[in-house]
Design a protein around this motif. Structure first.
Motif, PDB file in Angstrom:
ATOM      1  N   LYS A  72      -8.178  -8.396 -11.308  1.00 40.21           N
ATOM      2  CA  LYS A  72      -8.033  -8.779  -9.908  1.00 40.21           C
ATOM      3  C   LYS A  72      -6.678  -9.760  -9.871  1.00 40.21           C
ATOM      4  CE  LYS A  72     -12.190 -10.195  -9.934  1.00 40.21           C
ATOM      5  NZ  LYS A  72     -13.478 -10.662  -9.839  1.00 40.21           N
TER       6      LYS A  72
ATOM      7  N   LEU B 155      -4.784   2.411  -5.094  1.00 41.37           N
ATOM      8  CA  LEU B 155      -4.480   0.935  -4.807  1.00 41.37           C
ATOM      9  C   LEU B 155      -5.293   0.421  -3.699  1.00 41.37           C
ATOM     10  CD1 LEU B 155      -3.199  -1.998  -5.706  1.00 41.37           C
ATOM     11  CD2 LEU B 155      -1.429  -1.197  -3.870  1.00 41.37           C
ATOM     12  N   VAL B 156      -6.343  -0.443  -3.819  1.00 38.62           N
ATOM     13  CA  VAL B 156      -6.788  -1.066  -2.512  1.00 38.62           C
ATOM     14  C   VAL B 156      -6.389  -2.486  -2.080  1.00 38.62           C
ATOM     15  CG1 VAL B 156      -9.087  -1.902  -1.368  1.00 38.62           C
ATOM     16  CG2 VAL B 156      -8.913   0.010  -2.830  1.00 38.62           C
ATOM     17  N   VAL B 157      -5.679  -2.712  -1.115  1.00 37.25           N
ATOM     18  CA  VAL B 157      -4.776  -3.838  -0.853  1.00 37.25           C
ATOM     19  C   VAL B 157      -5.724  -4.517   0.161  1.00 37.25           C
ATOM     20  CG1 VAL B 157      -2.901  -4.776   0.264  1.00 37.25           C
ATOM     21  CG2 VAL B 157      -2.694  -3.127  -1.435  1.00 37.25           C
TER      22      VAL B 157
ATOM     23  N   LYS C 161       0.783  -1.078  -0.026  1.00 40.04           N
ATOM     24  CA  LYS C 161      -0.072  -0.059   0.027  1.00 40.04           C
ATOM     25  C   LYS C 161       0.958   1.299   0.082  1.00 40.04           C
ATOM     26  CE  LYS C 161      -3.651   0.321   2.852  1.00 40.04           C
ATOM     27  NZ  LYS C 161      -4.405   0.154   3.884  1.00 40.04           N
TER      28      LYS C 161
ATOM     29  N   LYS D  50       2.597  -0.184  -7.491  1.00 41.28           N
ATOM     30  CA  LYS D  50       1.538   0.616  -6.750  1.00 41.28           C
ATOM     31  C   LYS D  50       0.635   1.447  -7.622  1.00 41.28           C
ATOM     32  CE  LYS D  50       4.542   0.450  -2.675  1.00 41.28           C
ATOM     33  NZ  LYS D  50       5.619  -0.125  -3.549  1.00 41.28           N
TER      34      LYS D  50
ATOM     35  N   TYR E 172      -5.416  -7.605  -5.000  1.00 38.48           N
ATOM     36  CA  TYR E 172      -5.524  -6.246  -5.196  1.00 38.48           C
ATOM     37  C   TYR E 172      -6.096  -6.125  -6.647  1.00 38.48           C
ATOM     38  CZ  TYR E 172      -1.102  -6.526  -7.674  1.00 38.48           C
ATOM     39  OH  TYR E 172      -0.173  -6.976  -8.608  1.00 38.48           O
ATOM     40  N   ARG E 173      -6.172  -5.009  -7.161  1.00 39.28           N
ATOM     41  CA  ARG E 173      -6.601  -4.871  -8.601  1.00 39.28           C
ATOM     42  C   ARG E 173      -5.515  -4.082  -9.385  1.00 39.28           C
ATOM     43  NH1 ARG E 173     -11.527  -5.674 -10.844  1.00 39.28           N
ATOM     44  NH2 ARG E 173     -13.342  -5.951  -9.275  1.00 39.28           N
TER      45      ARG E 173
END
Length: 241
Positions: free
Chosen positions: A125, A92-94, A52, A88, A118-119
């Motif tokens: 995905k 970014l959503v982890v 992240k 990154k 994550y995407r």
């Protein structure tokens, strides 16, 4: 009698070549060997925050100074700092992932331990699993088995269709330093869920033979990876599924 341990993800491919003899020998050897002098679990724990962008190299060093025994500090720092090189994407959503077992029956489960989902920048995905060891002789076939196991255990529901991303942190042949390398499931020789279960079934047969022979695994003392029993809260703000 101590239970027989089933090796986790990256230690499993050597037992999965399809013969009962090699599965039995490999399972017995895994349970007789002494535990390593340290664990890479701190690096696995660090992965969500590093991915992240919440850790600097100085903070990684400070965190690793808490690792016990001290012999684990330098290897975990060397592995963790490489994770700063992970891509990154913006916003970014982890999602931290917890270890799962693929159960063949209630008393025999096969551990799989990816670190995050994550995407990527394209919106695809991904499920990321670390190979943090400095030296380990893996083949693409072995990585294909690991990616297949991760896909079996995790690529469902919200993660259906996810790409498995193996992040390898070992020292490549001909080099003297670790290097971050990625292996994607789309580029690896995968096997079906049915074939995974067939290969696991052979290991279960080996497990039953060892139990029937009265095999006792080598006892291991409890392991402590941090200076304090109260380990650092790694990612309190992490989103959940």
């Amino acid at each position: 009698m101590a239970d027989i341990n089933i090796p986790p993800d990256f230690d499993l491919p050597t037992l999965m070549n399809g013969t009962l003899h090699s599965a039995k020998v490999g399972l017995e050897g895994f349970n007789l060997k002494s535990p390593g002098p340290f664990s890479y679990d701190p690096t696995r724990d660090n992965c969500p925050r590093i991915a992240k962008g919440n850790f600097t190299e100085a903070q990684i060093r400070q965190f690793c100074e808490n690792i016990r025994p001290p012999s684990g500090q330098a290897p975990n720092f060397a592995a963790s700092r490489l994770l700063l090189g992970l891509e990154k994407p913006k916003d970014l959503v982890v999602i931290p992932l917890t270890a799962r077992k693929i159960f063949m029956r209630p008393d025999v489960g096969f551990p799989v331990r990816p670190q995050i989902a994550y995407r990527d920048q394209s919106g695809a995905k991904r499920i990321l699993i670390l190979q943090p060891r400095e030296s380990h002789d893996y083949t693409l076939d072995a990585y294909g088995l690991v990616a297949s196991m991760v896909r079996y255990a995790y690529a469902k529901d919200d993660l259906e269709g996810a790409i498995v991303e193996i992040v390898d942190l070992q020292i490549p042949y001909g080099s003297t330093e670790r290097k971050l390398r990625k292996f994607l499931s789309s580029e690896l020789p995968l096997v079906s869920n049915e074939e995974i279960r067939e290969r696991f079934d052979i290991i279960v047969q080996a497990y039953d033979i060892l139990k029937a022979e009265g095999f006792v695994r080598k006892a291991s003392p409890p392991r402590k990876f941090y200076r304090d029993d109260k380990t650092i809260e790694m990612f309190p703000d992490a989103p959940k599924f």
